[in-house]
Design an enzyme around this catalytic site. Sequence first.
Site, PDB file in Angstrom:
ATOM      1  N   LYS A   5       0.815  -1.231   0.000  1.00  0.00           N
ATOM      2  CA  LYS A   5       0.000   0.000   0.000  1.00  0.00           C
ATOM      3  C   LYS A   5       0.846   1.278   0.000  1.00  0.00           C
ATOM      4  O   LYS A   5       0.448   2.283  -0.584  1.00  0.00           O
ATOM      5  CB  LYS A   5      -0.953   0.001   1.194  1.00  0.00           C
ATOM      6  CG  LYS A   5      -2.106  -0.989   1.035  1.00  0.00           C
ATOM      7  CD  LYS A   5      -3.096  -0.863   2.173  1.00  0.00           C
ATOM      8  CE  LYS A   5      -4.303  -1.750   1.907  1.00  0.00           C
ATOM      9  NZ  LYS A   5      -5.355  -1.550   2.920  1.00  0.00           N
ATOM     10  N   ASP A  51     -10.571   3.007   1.696  1.00  0.00           N
ATOM     11  CA  ASP A  51     -10.818   2.406   3.016  1.00  0.00           C
ATOM     12  C   ASP A  51     -11.635   3.315   3.944  1.00  0.00           C
ATOM     13  O   ASP A  51     -12.513   2.836   4.668  1.00  0.00           O
ATOM     14  CB  ASP A  51      -9.496   2.052   3.702  1.00  0.00           C
ATOM     15  CG  ASP A  51      -8.856   0.796   3.117  1.00  0.00           C
ATOM     16  OD1 ASP A  51      -9.588  -0.038   2.557  1.00  0.00           O
ATOM     17  OD2 ASP A  51      -7.622   0.650   3.224  1.00  0.00           O
TER      18      ASP A  51
END
Length: 282
Positions: A72, A109
Site C-alpha cells: 500500500k 478504506d
Amino acid sequence: MTTVTGAARVAGVTGWPVAHSLSPRLHGYWLAHHGIDGIYAPFPVAEDDFAQAMRGLARAGVRGVNVTVPHKRRAFELAHDLDAAARAIGAVNTLLFHDDGRIEGRNTDADGFIANLADHGVDPAAGPALVLGAGGAARAAVHGLLAAGAPQVRIANRTRARALALATDLGDRRIRVVDDAVRLGLPGDLALLVNTTSLGMAGKGALDVDLARLSPATVVHDIVYVPLQTPLLAAAGARGLRTVDGLGMLLHQAVPAFAAFFGLRPAVTTDLRNNLLEVLGT
Ligand code: ATR
C-alpha cells in the site's frame, strides 16, 4: 456464467501473498451478478518487483488493481496522482491505469469504513469515538470519522509514538492521543469504540479491554473479520451493546474500486455478504 470476450475489462488485486484475498470472490460476484464482460484476477507480486509489475500491467491494458499488504505504501509512491483520502492516509489501496499512461492512486478504506457504519445506522457525528491502534487501518478509520463529522476522535496505541505521528499527519484539532491503558477502563462518554489492531484476529492474542463503564449507547466496531465474531464483539454483545463486524468494511471499500474498473456502481447486499461468509466458513 458470463462469457468473457477479447474485449473484456481486466482488473485485479495485488499483494504478497495474495492467495488469501477475498477480493476476487467479491468482485467476481458483482461481475457475474451484472453480466459484465470482465475479469478480476489475483496478481501475486514480490516487493522488489512491484513498480515494474504495475507498469507492465498498465502497459498490458489492465484497468487497475486493488492493493493489499505489503504494497500500500509502494503504491502511494508509484502513483502520479493521489486522491485526498490517499494523501491523508499515506497509503493507496486502488491503482487506476489511465490510457494516457498516468497512474492514479486512491484510498477507498475511509469511505468504506464510513459507508459500512452508515449501513448499520451509526452516525459518527453522534459523539466521541475511541480508535484502538495506529496502523494503516486506524489512519483510514480516523480520517473517515473526521470527514463524517465526529466531534472528537481519541487514539490509543501500544506504541504511543505511532499514535502521535498519526495525529500530527492528519493535523486535526479533534484528535486526542490517549494512553493505551484506557482499554482497561473504557470511558462512559463514547458513542463509538473501534478496534483496528490485529488483536482478536484468529491466531493472534486477545484484545484486553474492560467494557464495564461503557454507556448502553456505545456502538462497538471491530474491523477484524476472521473470526467474524471477535472476542471483543462477543463481550460487547453480551452486555447488550450494538456491534458492527468487520466484513462490511471490506465489502464497502470495494464498491468505488469496482465502479472505477468496470463502470457500474454495485450494491452491498445480504446475498453478497452470505456468499462471502461461505468462504469464511462462518
Ligand atoms: P494495519 O495497516 O492493518 O493497521 P499495522 O500497521 O501492522 O496494520 O498495525 C497494527 C496495529 O495493531 C498497530 O496499532 C499495532 O500496535 P503498534 O503500533 O504498537 O505495533 C497493533 N498491535 C499489533 N499487535 C499488538 C499487540 N500484541 N498488542 C497491542 N497492539 C498490537
